[in-house]
Design a protein around this motif. Structure first.
Motif, PDB file in Angstrom:
ATOM      1  N   TYR A 231       0.845  -1.185   0.000  1.00  0.00           N
ATOM      2  CA  TYR A 231       0.000   0.000   0.000  1.00  0.00           C
ATOM      3  C   TYR A 231       0.884   1.240   0.000  1.00  0.00           C
ATOM      4  CZ  TYR A 231      -4.045  -2.882   1.162  1.00  0.00           C
ATOM      5  OH  TYR A 231      -5.054  -3.824   1.127  1.00  0.00           O
TER       6      TYR A 231
ATOM      7  N   GLY B 174      -5.340   8.249   3.484  1.00  0.00           N
ATOM      8  CA  GLY B 174      -5.393   6.832   3.761  1.00  0.00           C
ATOM      9  C   GLY B 174      -4.562   6.049   2.753  1.00  0.00           C
TER      10      GLY B 174
ATOM     11  N   PHE C  61       0.609  -5.388   9.479  1.00  0.00           N
ATOM     12  CA  PHE C  61       1.397  -4.397   8.766  1.00  0.00           C
ATOM     13  C   PHE C  61       2.789  -4.243   9.352  1.00  0.00           C
ATOM     14  CE2 PHE C  61      -1.390  -2.232   5.790  1.00  0.00           C
ATOM     15  CZ  PHE C  61      -2.638  -2.680   6.182  1.00  0.00           C
ATOM     16  N   GLY C  62       3.728  -3.915   8.466  1.00  0.00           N
ATOM     17  CA  GLY C  62       5.040  -3.479   8.898  1.00  0.00           C
ATOM     18  C   GLY C  62       5.009  -1.998   9.233  1.00  0.00           C
TER      19      GLY C  62
ATOM     20  N   PHE D 239     -13.488  -2.657   8.508  1.00  0.00           N
ATOM     21  CA  PHE D 239     -12.438  -2.665   9.516  1.00  0.00           C
ATOM     22  C   PHE D 239     -12.201  -1.258  10.047  1.00  0.00           C
ATOM     23  CE2 PHE D 239     -10.888  -6.886   8.271  1.00  0.00           C
ATOM     24  CZ  PHE D 239     -11.282  -6.961   6.950  1.00  0.00           C
TER      25      PHE D 239
ATOM     26  N   TYR E  80      -8.792   0.482  11.630  1.00  0.00           N
ATOM     27  CA  TYR E  80      -7.385   0.338  11.934  1.00  0.00           C
ATOM     28  C   TYR E  80      -6.909   1.579  12.667  1.00  0.00           C
ATOM     29  CZ  TYR E  80      -6.435  -3.822   9.085  1.00  0.00           C
ATOM     30  OH  TYR E  80      -6.396  -5.101   8.583  1.00  0.00           O
TER      31      TYR E  80
ATOM     32  N   GLN F  38      -3.423   3.833  13.612  1.00  0.00           N
ATOM     33  CA  GLN F  38      -2.035   4.082  13.240  1.00  0.00           C
ATOM     34  C   GLN F  38      -1.458   5.108  14.213  1.00  0.00           C
ATOM     35  OE1 GLN F  38      -1.216   5.928   9.374  1.00  0.00           O
ATOM     36  NE2 GLN F  38       0.467   4.483   9.063  1.00  0.00           N
TER      37      GLN F  38
ATOM     38  N   SER G 211       3.982   5.976  15.836  1.00  0.00           N
ATOM     39  CA  SER G 211       5.061   5.059  15.453  1.00  0.00           C
ATOM     40  C   SER G 211       4.847   4.472  14.075  1.00  0.00           C
ATOM     41  CB  SER G 211       5.180   3.924  16.474  1.00  0.00           C
ATOM     42  OG  SER G 211       3.993   3.116  16.443  1.00  0.00           O
ATOM     43  N   ARG G 212       3.676   4.701  13.474  1.00  0.00           N
ATOM     44  CA  ARG G 212       3.330   4.370  12.094  1.00  0.00           C
ATOM     45  C   ARG G 212       2.735   2.995  11.854  1.00  0.00           C
ATOM     46  NH1 ARG G 212       8.660   5.862   8.741  1.00  0.00           N
ATOM     47  NH2 ARG G 212       9.123   3.784   9.540  1.00  0.00           N
ATOM     48  N   GLN G 213       2.981   2.017  12.723  1.00  0.00           N
ATOM     49  CA  GLN G 213       2.503   0.672  12.414  1.00  0.00           C
ATOM     50  C   GLN G 213       0.993   0.595  12.530  1.00  0.00           C
ATOM     51  OE1 GLN G 213       4.512  -2.371  14.622  1.00  0.00           O
ATOM     52  NE2 GLN G 213       4.142  -3.873  13.011  1.00  0.00           N
ATOM     53  N   MET G 214       0.377   0.147  11.468  1.00  0.00           N
ATOM     54  CA  MET G 214      -1.074   0.026  11.382  1.00  0.00           C
ATOM     55  C   MET G 214      -1.515  -1.209  12.163  1.00  0.00           C
ATOM     56  SD  MET G 214      -3.295   1.933   9.606  1.00  0.00           S
ATOM     57  CE  MET G 214      -2.637   2.422   8.010  1.00  0.00           C
TER      58      MET G 214
ATOM     59  N   LEU H 163      -4.933  -3.496  13.558  1.00  0.00           N
ATOM     60  CA  LEU H 163      -6.370  -3.741  13.472  1.00  0.00           C
ATOM     61  C   LEU H 163      -7.016  -3.526  14.832  1.00  0.00           C
ATOM     62  CD1 LEU H 163      -8.812  -4.769  11.809  1.00  0.00           C
ATOM     63  CD2 LEU H 163      -8.237  -7.065  12.634  1.00  0.00           C
TER      64      LEU H 163
ATOM     65  N   ARG I  76     -13.175  -5.576  13.471  1.00  0.00           N
ATOM     66  CA  ARG I  76     -13.692  -5.877  12.142  1.00  0.00           C
ATOM     67  C   ARG I  76     -15.139  -6.344  12.239  1.00  0.00           C
ATOM     68  NH1 ARG I  76      -9.679 -10.082  12.455  1.00  0.00           N
ATOM     69  NH2 ARG I  76     -10.611 -12.002  13.220  1.00  0.00           N
TER      70      ARG I  76
ATOM     71  N   PHE J  44      -8.368   4.727  10.846  1.00  0.00           N
ATOM     72  CA  PHE J  44      -8.816   4.553   9.473  1.00  0.00           C
ATOM     73  C   PHE J  44      -9.920   3.508   9.396  1.00  0.00           C
ATOM     74  CE2 PHE J  44      -5.717   7.055   7.215  1.00  0.00           C
ATOM     75  CZ  PHE J  44      -4.600   7.037   8.023  1.00  0.00           C
TER      76      PHE J  44
ATOM     77  N   LEU K 136      -7.948  -3.713   0.452  1.00  0.00           N
ATOM     78  CA  LEU K 136      -8.716  -2.763   1.244  1.00  0.00           C
ATOM     79  C   LEU K 136      -8.843  -1.414   0.562  1.00  0.00           C
ATOM     80  CD1 LEU K 136      -7.265  -3.473   4.805  1.00  0.00           C
ATOM     81  CD2 LEU K 136      -9.310  -4.416   3.747  1.00  0.00           C
TER      82      LEU K 136
ATOM     83  N   TRP L 161      -9.607   2.426   1.709  1.00  0.00           N
ATOM     84  CA  TRP L 161      -9.448   3.129   2.975  1.00  0.00           C
ATOM     85  C   TRP L 161     -10.081   4.514   2.938  1.00  0.00           C
ATOM     86  CZ3 TRP L 161      -6.160   0.987   6.911  1.00  0.00           C
ATOM     87  CH2 TRP L 161      -5.485  -0.181   6.518  1.00  0.00           C
ATOM     88  N   GLY L 162     -10.543   4.962   4.097  1.00  0.00           N
ATOM     89  CA  GLY L 162     -10.924   6.349   4.249  1.00  0.00           C
ATOM     90  C   GLY L 162      -9.691   7.216   4.470  1.00  0.00           C
ATOM     91  N   ALA L 163      -9.917   8.517   4.557  1.00  0.00           N
ATOM     92  CA  ALA L 163      -8.809   9.464   4.707  1.00  0.00           C
ATOM     93  C   ALA L 163      -8.288   9.541   6.131  1.00  0.00           C
ATOM     94  CB  ALA L 163      -9.248  10.849   4.241  1.00  0.00           C
TER      95      ALA L 163
END
Lengths: 115, 113
Positions: free
Chosen positions: A35, A42, A106-107, B35, B37, B39, B42-45, B47, B50, B91, B101, B103-105
């Protein structure tokens, strides 16, 4: 257990160059997806691979390509970089392809800056 | 075409309050998956929760629950007893199949002490 690992975490390129991003899925996961997440938006789906075959492709130009290796790791390649390619590139793995019943892991992403 | 819309760019609440994040979507399929999610900085998405469209019962995961209104194509996330660690981008995402997927904004949620 080791999660999804991506490398490099940050990189800076100039317009016209090429970049390769790498992803190692969770052990036992056979599906990898990529992605693109532009700042403030997003994620956008780029590719999905399962059992080393491409199973889906998003609306991205042919400059974007990917592959999955026998050990299920994956590479995303982007040629002829444009400023608009600057983004966080996320890799996600999953165990298989049931109809959305599973979870994407995810990474932390690779932050690409194109100057 | 599938679309996901999150109309709240940013929300801010006090710790321990309840907050609801909105999401609307559009799909032509009768069966799909939704779903939420998270974030963190630290950036890692990650879950959060759901929902399978064919299940009428709203999904719940500890302090997180959803209000799934299939006819209205609405899928909101409620966070009860909010904690500082809930501060993150949230998200909403939709898939009809195969984990591709949409995704929304995103909604930036800030929990204030």
């Amino acid at each position: 257990d080791t999660g999804v690992t991506q490398s490099p975490t940050h990189l800076i390129k100039t317009r016209g160059q090429q970049v390769t991003l790498r992803c190692s899925p969770i052990s036992g996961h056979k599906s990898v997806s990529w992605y693109q997440q532009v700042l403030g938006q997003g994620p956008q789906f780029i590719f999905q691979y399962y059992e080393k075959e491409e199973r889906g492709r998003g609306n991205f130009p042919d400059r974007f390509s990917a592959r999955q290796f026998p050990n299920y790791s994956s590479e995303l390649n982007v040629n002829a970089l444009l400023l608009g390619d600057s983004a966080l590139y996320l890799c996600a793995s999953s165990s298989g392809l049931p109809r959305g019943t599973g979870e994407l892991f995810f990474g932390e992403g690779s932050r690409l800056t194109v100057l | 075409a599938q679309t996901v819309t999150q109309s709240q760019p940013e929300m801010s609440v006090q710790e321990a309050e309840t907050v609801t994040l909105s999401c609307t979507y559009d799909t032509s399929e009768s069966n799909y998956y939704l779903f939420w999610y998270k974030q963190p900085p630290s950036r890692q998405m990650i879950l959060v929760i759901r929902q399978e469209a064919y299940k009428q019962q709203n999904a719940t995961e500890n302090r997180f629950s959803v209000n799934f209104q299939k006819a209205a194509k609405s899928f909101s996330l409620k966070i009860s007893d909010s904690q500082l660690g809930d501060t993150a981008m949230y998200f909403c995402a939709l898939t009809e199949s195969n984990y591709q997927l949409i995704w929304g904004a995103g909604t930036k949620l800030i929990i204030k002490p």
